[in-house]
Design a protein around this motif. Structure first.
Motif, mmCIF file in Angstrom:
data_model
loop_
_atom_site.group_PDB
_atom_site.id
_atom_site.type_symbol
_atom_site.label_atom_id
_atom_site.label_comp_id
_atom_site.label_asym_id
_atom_site.label_seq_id
_atom_site.Cartn_x
_atom_site.Cartn_y
_atom_site.Cartn_z
ATOM 1 N N GLU A 1 48.284 52.487 42.680
ATOM 2 C CA GLU A 1 47.910 51.109 43.019
ATOM 3 C C GLU A 1 46.394 50.911 42.952
ATOM 4 O O GLU A 1 45.923 49.829 42.575
ATOM 5 C CB GLU A 1 48.440 50.747 44.398
ATOM 6 C CG GLU A 1 49.959 50.807 44.526
ATOM 7 C CD GLU A 1 50.681 49.956 43.491
ATOM 8 O OE1 GLU A 1 50.139 48.888 43.130
ATOM 9 O OE2 GLU A 1 51.764 50.353 43.051
ATOM 10 N N LEU A 2 45.622 51.918 43.310
ATOM 11 C CA LEU A 2 44.162 51.808 43.202
ATOM 12 C C LEU A 2 43.729 51.672 41.749
ATOM 13 O O LEU A 2 42.733 51.010 41.448
ATOM 14 C CB LEU A 2 43.490 53.023 43.848
ATOM 15 C CG LEU A 2 43.480 53.041 45.379
ATOM 16 C CD1 LEU A 2 42.867 54.351 45.886
ATOM 17 C CD2 LEU A 2 42.705 51.846 45.933
ATOM 18 N N ALA A 3 44.467 52.295 40.841
ATOM 19 C CA ALA A 3 44.169 52.135 39.414
ATOM 20 C C ALA A 3 44.360 50.678 39.005
ATOM 21 O O ALA A 3 43.541 50.113 38.258
ATOM 22 C CB ALA A 3 45.067 53.053 38.585
ATOM 23 N N HIS A 4 45.443 50.055 39.488
ATOM 24 C CA HIS A 4 45.630 48.627 39.240
ATOM 25 C C HIS A 4 44.454 47.831 39.809
ATOM 26 O O HIS A 4 43.880 46.968 39.128
ATOM 27 C CB HIS A 4 46.919 48.134 39.910
ATOM 28 C CG HIS A 4 48.173 48.501 39.196
ATOM 29 N ND1 HIS A 4 48.421 48.160 37.884
ATOM 30 C CD2 HIS A 4 49.278 49.165 39.626
ATOM 31 C CE1 HIS A 4 49.619 48.599 37.536
ATOM 32 N NE2 HIS A 4 50.154 49.220 38.575
ATOM 33 N N ALA A 5 44.119 48.096 41.064
ATOM 34 C CA ALA A 5 43.095 47.311 41.758
ATOM 35 C C ALA A 5 41.736 47.450 41.088
ATOM 36 O O ALA A 5 40.990 46.469 40.951
ATOM 37 C CB ALA A 5 43.009 47.746 43.218
ATOM 38 N N ALA A 6 41.382 48.663 40.653
ATOM 39 C CA ALA A 6 40.088 48.878 40.006
ATOM 40 C C ALA A 6 40.011 48.147 38.670
ATOM 41 O O ALA A 6 38.982 47.547 38.333
ATOM 42 C CB ALA A 6 39.847 50.374 39.803
ATOM 43 N N THR A 7 41.104 48.161 37.921
ATOM 44 C CA THR A 7 41.104 47.483 36.628
ATOM 45 C C THR A 7 41.067 45.972 36.801
ATOM 46 O O THR A 7 40.405 45.256 36.038
ATOM 47 C CB THR A 7 42.338 47.901 35.807
ATOM 48 O OG1 THR A 7 42.453 49.317 35.814
ATOM 49 C CG2 THR A 7 42.217 47.427 34.374
ATOM 50 N N VAL A 8 41.786 45.477 37.794
ATOM 51 C CA VAL A 8 41.726 44.053 38.113
ATOM 52 C C VAL A 8 40.305 43.649 38.460
ATOM 53 O O VAL A 8 39.803 42.615 38.014
ATOM 54 C CB VAL A 8 42.686 43.731 39.277
ATOM 55 C CG1 VAL A 8 42.401 42.357 39.856
ATOM 56 C CG2 VAL A 8 44.128 43.807 38.812
ATOM 57 N N ARG A 9 39.641 44.501 39.252
ATOM 58 C CA ARG A 9 38.260 44.187 39.643
ATOM 59 C C ARG A 9 37.318 44.205 38.455
ATOM 60 O O ARG A 9 36.356 43.438 38.396
ATOM 61 C CB ARG A 9 37.787 45.206 40.695
ATOM 62 C CG ARG A 9 36.540 44.767 41.431
ATOM 63 C CD ARG A 9 36.831 43.576 42.319
ATOM 64 N NE ARG A 9 35.603 42.934 42.785
ATOM 65 C CZ ARG A 9 35.334 41.659 42.597
ATOM 66 N NH1 ARG A 9 36.177 40.883 41.957
ATOM 67 N NH2 ARG A 9 34.211 41.139 43.054
ATOM 68 N N PRO B 1 45.244 45.675 33.238
ATOM 69 C CA PRO B 1 45.619 45.857 34.652
ATOM 70 C C PRO B 1 47.103 46.111 34.855
ATOM 71 O O PRO B 1 47.479 46.866 35.751
ATOM 72 C CB PRO B 1 45.170 44.544 35.306
ATOM 73 C CG PRO B 1 45.027 43.569 34.204
ATOM 74 C CD PRO B 1 44.627 44.356 33.011
ATOM 75 N N TYR B 2 47.957 45.502 34.038
ATOM 76 C CA TYR B 2 49.385 45.737 34.194
ATOM 77 C C TYR B 2 49.760 47.189 33.906
ATOM 78 O O TYR B 2 50.659 47.750 34.538
ATOM 79 C CB TYR B 2 50.182 44.822 33.253
ATOM 80 C CG TYR B 2 50.179 43.364 33.642
ATOM 81 C CD1 TYR B 2 50.016 42.965 34.964
ATOM 82 C CD2 TYR B 2 50.347 42.362 32.682
ATOM 83 C CE1 TYR B 2 50.008 41.627 35.323
ATOM 84 C CE2 TYR B 2 50.352 41.016 33.029
ATOM 85 C CZ TYR B 2 50.175 40.658 34.349
ATOM 86 O OH TYR B 2 50.171 39.331 34.706
#
Length: 406
Positions: A187-195, A232-233
């Protein structure tokens, strides 16, 4: 609000993003909360005019000039209010004075889902995640893992890899810790890419059918072009495959620790799970983005409910008139897959997981009858505590979902 809808009234909107037109609709929403809806051209024009601060009388006149009919502003405003697009000081009367109380502060979002992750991190600090050299690394991980698993049979995970320790309770605790740590990193990988795209994701606990999961709510990525949403997906899956590749290489180098094989086994289950597109998995969102769909799963459920009502001679309970014809065609293809997949998972749960869980609970209960200073007693107590915690969390998520839906 209806009583304040005079021609001189002005409606105040939160800053809204309006996306490009696709199939006659545009995605409109708040980047700060991630709440988006799809609106046709008529709705987009209303949002633009209202957002520009035009009085409602002028909005009505412009709409009538362009479309030949007057808009139902009361209904439209109620709709966008339910999406959180209106400010608390939403309507002002003549002269700009607040119609529902002068000096009312802007709306404070009290229904934000989950915990904002990396919200204070400047996007340029993680923009390197989307750099071309990193993309080569990501593609390499997607190719390396299946290649190694095909060419080197000894690397393939087996169920025995889930036993990291000999003791039942100790193993359950360690496996749970490892699994949830891997989920958090996913989930942090998602969050970092979203950011890296300049928006923020929110981490929360949710469920997929009968599975308790962590999720990164990243609806705000709908404010960027579709071609940029794939990163991000797919970020969580890509991280899982990168970590799997490292563990497989370690095994090739002679490192055969239980933990390494246990991580590969857990990640394999996670990767396979993400391809179950009859649930809201990562690949489900990739599919929806690629096919330019709205709420595929929600509309599919409503379509199936309508079909069931027709079978028993009742009128449809859901109005799908606003769903584009192209999406309805896709729903007719997706619906059997969604239904069969959901039934298969439920059947597997009832046939395999539930009996095994009942057996383990019985053993744990038997252990409680043992002396309190013995290992069997504490194994039983610990295992029952883990089961109770998981069931309580699942129940809390279910109740929260029902309250939100209501």
């Amino acid at each position: 609000m209806t009583s304040a809808l005079t021609d001189t009234a002005v409606v105040r909107l939160h800053p809204l993003h309006i996306g490009e037109s696709e199939d006659g609709v545009c995605e409109v929403g708040r980047v700060d909360t991630g709440d988006f809806v799809e609106l046709p051209a008529e709705g987009v024009d209303l949002v633009r005019w209202l957002g520009a601060g035009l009085p409602l009388g002028e909005v009505r006149r412009r709409f009538a000039d362009r479309y030949g009919t007057e808009p139902d502003l009361a209904d439209f405003l109620d709709g966008i209010a339910s999406c959180g697009f209106l400010r608390v000081d939403a309507t002002t009367g003549e002269g700009g004075e607040a119609a529902n109380g002068a000096g009312t502060p802007p709306a404070v979002d009290t229904d934000r889902r989950g915990i904002a992750v990396l919200a204070n991190l400047p996007p340029h600090r993680v923009s390197w995640l989307l750099a071309p050299p990193m993309r080569l690394l990501y593609v390499g991980s997607w190719l390396t893992v299946p290649l190694l698993l095909v060419l080197v049979p000894s690397l393939r995970p087996t169920p025995t890899d889930a036993f990291l320790l000999d003791g039942v309770l100790a193993n359950a605790l360690v496996v749970a810790m490892v699994a949830w740590m891997l989920v958090l990193l996913h989930e942090l990988a998602h969050a970092a890419t979203v950011r890296a795209l300049g928006v923020t994701g929110r981490l929360s606990i949710s469920r997929r059918l009968w599975f308790l999961v962590a999720q990164t709510e990243m609806s705000a990525v709908r404010s960027v072009p579709r071609r940029r949403r794939y990163a991000p997906y797919l970020a969580g899956l890509t991280w899982d495959l990168l970590l799997m590749a490292v563990c497989l290489v370690l095994q090739l180098a002679g490192v055969h620790e239980r933990l390494v094989r246990g991580v590969v086994y857990t990640l394999t289950l996670s990767v396979v799970y993400q391809f179950l597109v009859f649930m809201r998995t990562d690949v489900y969102y990739v599919l929806g983005n690629w096919l330019r769909l709205g709420d595929l799963m929600g509309d599919t459920r409503r379509w199936l409910a309508n079909q069931l009502r027709r079978l028993v001679g009742r009128d449809p309970g859901h109005d799908l008139g606003g769903v584009p014809a192209r999406e309805l065609r896709i729903i007719r293809w997706y619906a059997p897959f969604y239904l069969l997949g959901s039934l298969a998972v439920t059947a597997a749960l009832l046939a395999l997981t539930v009996p095994a869980m009942v057996t383990m609970i019985r053993l744990a209960v038997d252990g409680i009858d043992a002396p309190a200073d013995g290992l069997a007693f504490w194994n039983g107590v610990g295992f029952l505590a883990l089961v109770a915690l998981q069931l309580a969390t699942f129940g809390w998520v279910l109740v929260t979902e029902r309250r939100t839906a209501a």
